[in-house]
Design a protein around this motif. Structure first.
Motif, PDB file in Angstrom:
ATOM      1  N   GLY A 156      34.248  21.348 -36.300  1.00 50.21           N
ATOM      2  CA  GLY A 156      34.987  20.219 -36.837  1.00 50.21           C
ATOM      3  C   GLY A 156      36.440  20.215 -36.416  1.00 50.21           C
ATOM      4  O   GLY A 156      36.870  20.978 -35.544  1.00 50.21           O
ATOM      5  N   PHE A 157      37.189  19.366 -37.089  1.00 57.38           N
ATOM      6  CA  PHE A 157      38.606  19.181 -36.786  1.00 57.38           C
ATOM      7  C   PHE A 157      39.408  19.164 -38.077  1.00 57.38           C
ATOM      8  O   PHE A 157      38.899  18.767 -39.132  1.00 57.38           O
ATOM      9  CB  PHE A 157      38.819  17.858 -36.030  1.00 57.38           C
ATOM     10  CG  PHE A 157      38.059  17.771 -34.745  1.00 57.38           C
ATOM     11  CD1 PHE A 157      38.594  18.273 -33.575  1.00 57.38           C
ATOM     12  CD2 PHE A 157      36.797  17.192 -34.718  1.00 57.38           C
ATOM     13  CE1 PHE A 157      37.889  18.201 -32.390  1.00 57.38           C
ATOM     14  CE2 PHE A 157      36.081  17.106 -33.540  1.00 57.38           C
ATOM     15  CZ  PHE A 157      36.631  17.622 -32.368  1.00 57.38           C
ATOM     16  N   ARG A 158      40.666  19.602 -37.985  1.00 54.68           N
ATOM     17  CA  ARG A 158      41.570  19.588 -39.135  1.00 54.68           C
ATOM     18  C   ARG A 158      42.896  18.969 -38.733  1.00 54.68           C
ATOM     19  O   ARG A 158      43.449  19.298 -37.683  1.00 54.68           O
ATOM     20  CB  ARG A 158      41.799  21.004 -39.665  1.00 54.68           C
ATOM     21  CG  ARG A 158      42.436  21.015 -41.056  1.00 54.68           C
ATOM     22  CD  ARG A 158      42.848  22.407 -41.493  1.00 54.68           C
ATOM     23  NE  ARG A 158      44.084  22.824 -40.850  1.00 54.68           N
ATOM     24  CZ  ARG A 158      44.196  23.903 -40.079  1.00 54.68           C
ATOM     25  NH1 ARG A 158      43.160  24.671 -39.853  1.00 54.68           N
ATOM     26  NH2 ARG A 158      45.367  24.204 -39.537  1.00 54.68           N
ATOM     27  N   LEU A 167      43.593  17.904 -43.983  1.00 49.76           N
ATOM     28  CA  LEU A 167      42.328  17.190 -44.098  1.00 49.76           C
ATOM     29  C   LEU A 167      41.404  17.615 -42.968  1.00 49.76           C
ATOM     30  O   LEU A 167      41.789  17.592 -41.796  1.00 49.76           O
ATOM     31  CB  LEU A 167      42.563  15.680 -44.030  1.00 49.76           C
ATOM     32  CG  LEU A 167      41.317  14.803 -44.161  1.00 49.76           C
ATOM     33  CD1 LEU A 167      40.773  14.873 -45.588  1.00 49.76           C
ATOM     34  CD2 LEU A 167      41.633  13.359 -43.793  1.00 49.76           C
ATOM     35  N   GLY A 168      40.169  18.013 -43.333  1.00 51.92           N
ATOM     36  CA  GLY A 168      39.209  18.458 -42.336  1.00 51.92           C
ATOM     37  C   GLY A 168      37.919  17.665 -42.389  1.00 51.92           C
ATOM     38  O   GLY A 168      37.497  17.197 -43.452  1.00 51.92           O
ATOM     39  N   ASP A 194      37.006  17.434 -46.233  1.00 52.58           N
ATOM     40  CA  ASP A 194      37.656  18.407 -47.117  1.00 52.58           C
ATOM     41  C   ASP A 194      39.153  18.157 -47.147  1.00 52.58           C
ATOM     42  O   ASP A 194      39.790  17.964 -46.103  1.00 52.58           O
ATOM     43  CB  ASP A 194      37.367  19.827 -46.605  1.00 52.58           C
ATOM     44  CG  ASP A 194      38.162  20.878 -47.339  1.00 52.58           C
ATOM     45  OD1 ASP A 194      37.627  21.429 -48.314  1.00 52.58           O
ATOM     46  OD2 ASP A 194      39.313  21.173 -46.947  1.00 52.58           O
ATOM     47  N   LEU A 195      39.728  18.165 -48.349  1.00 53.43           N
ATOM     48  CA  LEU A 195      41.173  18.024 -48.531  1.00 53.43           C
ATOM     49  C   LEU A 195      41.715  19.287 -49.168  1.00 53.43           C
ATOM     50  O   LEU A 195      41.241  19.721 -50.221  1.00 53.43           O
ATOM     51  CB  LEU A 195      41.492  16.825 -49.416  1.00 53.43           C
ATOM     52  CG  LEU A 195      42.977  16.593 -49.737  1.00 53.43           C
ATOM     53  CD1 LEU A 195      43.740  16.200 -48.475  1.00 53.43           C
ATOM     54  CD2 LEU A 195      43.144  15.529 -50.820  1.00 53.43           C
ATOM     55  N   THR A 207      38.977  20.259 -52.014  1.00 55.62           N
ATOM     56  CA  THR A 207      37.959  19.436 -52.636  1.00 55.62           C
ATOM     57  C   THR A 207      37.474  18.409 -51.637  1.00 55.62           C
ATOM     58  O   THR A 207      38.164  18.090 -50.654  1.00 55.62           O
ATOM     59  CB  THR A 207      38.507  18.743 -53.902  1.00 55.62           C
ATOM     60  OG1 THR A 207      37.453  18.052 -54.569  1.00 55.62           O
ATOM     61  CG2 THR A 207      39.617  17.752 -53.555  1.00 55.62           C
ATOM     62  N   GLY A 208      36.268  17.869 -51.876  1.00 55.90           N
ATOM     63  CA  GLY A 208      35.753  16.886 -50.943  1.00 55.90           C
ATOM     64  C   GLY A 208      34.309  16.541 -51.212  1.00 55.90           C
ATOM     65  O   GLY A 208      33.793  16.729 -52.318  1.00 55.90           O
ATOM     66  N   TYR A 209      33.668  16.067 -50.173  1.00 58.08           N
ATOM     67  CA  TYR A 209      32.299  15.577 -50.267  1.00 58.08           C
ATOM     68  C   TYR A 209      31.472  16.148 -49.122  1.00 58.08           C
ATOM     69  O   TYR A 209      31.963  16.257 -47.983  1.00 58.08           O
ATOM     70  CB  TYR A 209      32.286  14.050 -50.204  1.00 58.08           C
ATOM     71  CG  TYR A 209      30.903  13.454 -50.021  1.00 58.08           C
ATOM     72  CD1 TYR A 209      30.027  13.315 -51.106  1.00 58.08           C
ATOM     73  CD2 TYR A 209      30.464  13.041 -48.755  1.00 58.08           C
ATOM     74  CE1 TYR A 209      28.756  12.773 -50.935  1.00 58.08           C
ATOM     75  CE2 TYR A 209      29.200  12.501 -48.582  1.00 58.08           C
ATOM     76  CZ  TYR A 209      28.347  12.377 -49.668  1.00 58.08           C
ATOM     77  OH  TYR A 209      27.084  11.858 -49.495  1.00 58.08           O
TER      78      TYR A 209
END
Length: 250
Positions: A156-158, A167-168, A194-195, A207-209
């Motif tokens: 992934g990327f951040r 933010l990722g 993800d934050l 936190t995130g989804y």
């Protein structure tokens, strides 16, 4: 021998059929981590996890137990871009994924897990990083004496919007390489956002989804899971060389 086109068409048809029949599930994942740096390159983490899930006749993601777990990690920061991790012990109490009423009464299954991983972090542009994590897990299930070796890769990327807000976006594939039948080689796939934000000098939350497409071990029909997660990490002390690596929902 069937031609390759026929085999490929059959595989695509099975995948589409499984996706159309997939059931929806809703989870809430929580994790707390106590992190202790040992020098500037080694860090020891102790994780405590709890997951909730919806019941058979509702979509309330906090309704029923899904998992309790404890795991420790030893991380070695080789350089600015590479980190090695070893989990010498983890204990999981896994409840059955609820798909029908009888699943709510099923007793949890205990699991002992050993893991090793390598994580890569490379800066592509200012405030923009490429992230990759490859891991292997050896899973021992008590009761049915099942042993499974699972491989997983997260890519992934951040984006570091500020020094604090990150933010990722990630995709992680998990495969069973031993201990299951060929049709369960695919375990599940996770797509996540993800934050991350520090709430105190030595404490952060992310936190995130996560959207998961899972193939349960007792089924040939894929299950779609919608997960929210909240992770809190407390670090005993802070070193300037500490790098940011996200460990959502392991």
């Amino acid at each position: 021998m069937l031609p390759l086109k026929t085999l490929l068409a059959t595989a695509i048809w099975i995948f589409v059929a499984q996706t159309l029949l997939a059931q929806q599930h809703y989870n809430a994942w929580f994790r707390g981590t106590w992190s202790v740096p040992v020098g500037k390159k080694i860090k020891i983490d102790n994780e405590f996890q709890h997951r909730r899930q919806n019941g058979a006749e509702n979509e309330n993601m906090f309704n029923r137990n899904l998992m309790f777990a404890y795991r420790n990690w030893v991380h070695y920061q080789y350089n600015d871009e590479v980190k090695f991790s070893l989990s010498p012990f983890a204990y999981f109490s896994n409840y059955r994924i609820i798909q029908e009423q009888a699943d709510e009464a099923a007793l949890p299954n205990s699991e002992i897990r050993f893991s090793a991983a390598v994580e890569l972090q490379r800066q592509l542009f200012k405030k923009f990083h490429l992230m990759d994590r490859t891991a292997v897990e050896y899973r021992l299930f008590q009761g049915n004496h099942t042993e499974i070796t699972r491989l997983r890769n997260r890519f992934g990327f951040r984006n570091d919007f500020t020094e604090k807000i990150k933010l990722g976006i990630y995709d992680e594939l998990l495969f069973n390489v031993t201990g299951t039948t060929a049709e369960h080689f695919f375990d599940h796939n996770r797509i996540a956002i993800d934050l991350e934000y520090p709430v105190l000098p030595n404490m952060k939350f992310d936190t995130g989804y996560i959207h998961i497409v899972r193939l349960p071990s007792t089924s040939t029909t894929k299950l779609h899971e919608n997960n929210i997660f909240l992770n809190l990490t407390y670090q005993l002390k802070k070193h300037s060389v500490t790098k940011t690596y996200v460990h959502f929902g392991d």
